[in-house]
Design an enzyme around this catalytic site. Structure first.
Site, PDB file in Angstrom:
ATOM      1  N   HIS B   7       0.833  -1.207   0.000  1.00  0.00           N
ATOM      2  CA  HIS B   7       0.000   0.000   0.000  1.00  0.00           C
ATOM      3  C   HIS B   7       0.861   1.249   0.000  1.00  0.00           C
ATOM      4  CE1 HIS B   7       0.617  -0.648   4.409  1.00  0.00           C
ATOM      5  NE2 HIS B   7       0.679   0.675   4.444  1.00  0.00           N
ATOM      6  N   HIS B  79       4.020   7.094   3.945  1.00  0.00           N
ATOM      7  CA  HIS B  79       4.955   5.976   3.755  1.00  0.00           C
ATOM      8  C   HIS B  79       4.477   5.072   2.643  1.00  0.00           C
ATOM      9  CE1 HIS B  79       2.149   4.019   6.722  1.00  0.00           C
ATOM     10  NE2 HIS B  79       2.392   2.948   5.988  1.00  0.00           N
ATOM     11  N   GLU B 130       7.839   0.983   4.929  1.00  0.00           N
ATOM     12  CA  GLU B 130       7.363  -0.078   5.818  1.00  0.00           C
ATOM     13  C   GLU B 130       7.568  -1.403   5.097  1.00  0.00           C
ATOM     14  OE1 GLU B 130       3.116   0.039   6.578  1.00  0.00           O
ATOM     15  OE2 GLU B 130       3.277  -1.336   8.286  1.00  0.00           O
TER      16      GLU B 130
END
Lengths: 134, 134
Positions: B7, B79, B130
């Protein structure tokens, strides 16, 4: 209306070290660097199984990412590109909804040879959005 | 090493108007808002055919995105999350390559119930990365 996430573009000052980060540290597969003088950038694509990351480095005196890199010395995510089936229909819908299309409002041929438009970050959660006709 | 783009997370101040932008202006499909008090955010997922956009709004007094939103009043991309098969093997490779893992270096359970790590933006082209175990 929006379809696939075509790519996330990351602007970088030093293309070689950015490539090393993605290739050597993150173990990704990279395409060769392609200078795109008409767009003022050199591009490298990182091919992920479901989408692409586009590394953008400035090329020439008037690169469109020069100001971004002045404000973001380490680089950073510059824009996000969504695919649409029909870019003129998409543009008309956006304008009708009150969103601002950058430039003349007419699609240009982008770095992938397809018609693209950029949308005003203030109307899209502070993110520069590119629409590309799929 | 990195696999799918899981994502792209966009931090927003006002979740309702961000949802309206993606639902009404961009015509995307949204998941319901889920308050995640243990992560200090409320999340909404925008489901694209090949990946997801995660809208993050601050929740509670010590939200991890509060400072980002002070610096980015309109919101912005917070992020980017890549999937890895084995998060401990990924962590060890990154540390060996000299990259900095944030926090204790031990994976935590992220907003999707899977082990995650965050990497230092200075080591990754100015972007907060991430990693999520797929």
């Amino acid at each position: 209306m929006i379809g696939r996430l075509n790519h996330v573009a990351i602007a970088v000052r030093d293309l070689e070290s950015a490539c090393a980060v993605y290739r050597d540290t993150l173990g990704a597969r990279l395409s060769p660097a392609v200078p795109q003088p008409e767009h003022g950038v050199t591009t490298v694509f990182i091919e992920l199984p479901n989408t692409k990351i586009e590394l953008l480095a400035p090329l020439g005196a008037d690169s469109p990412i020069a100001r971004f890199l002045e404000r973001n010395a380490d680089g950073g995510i510059h824009h996000i590109c969504y695919e649409v089936d029909d870019i003129l229909a998409a543009r008309d819908r956006l304008v009708e909804k009150g969103a601002r299309v950058l430039g003349s409002g007419e699609p240009k041929i982008g770095a992938h040879g397809k018609p693209v438009l950029f949308l005003h970050p203030k109307d899209f959660c502070g993110t520069l959005v590119e629409l590309e006709q799929a």
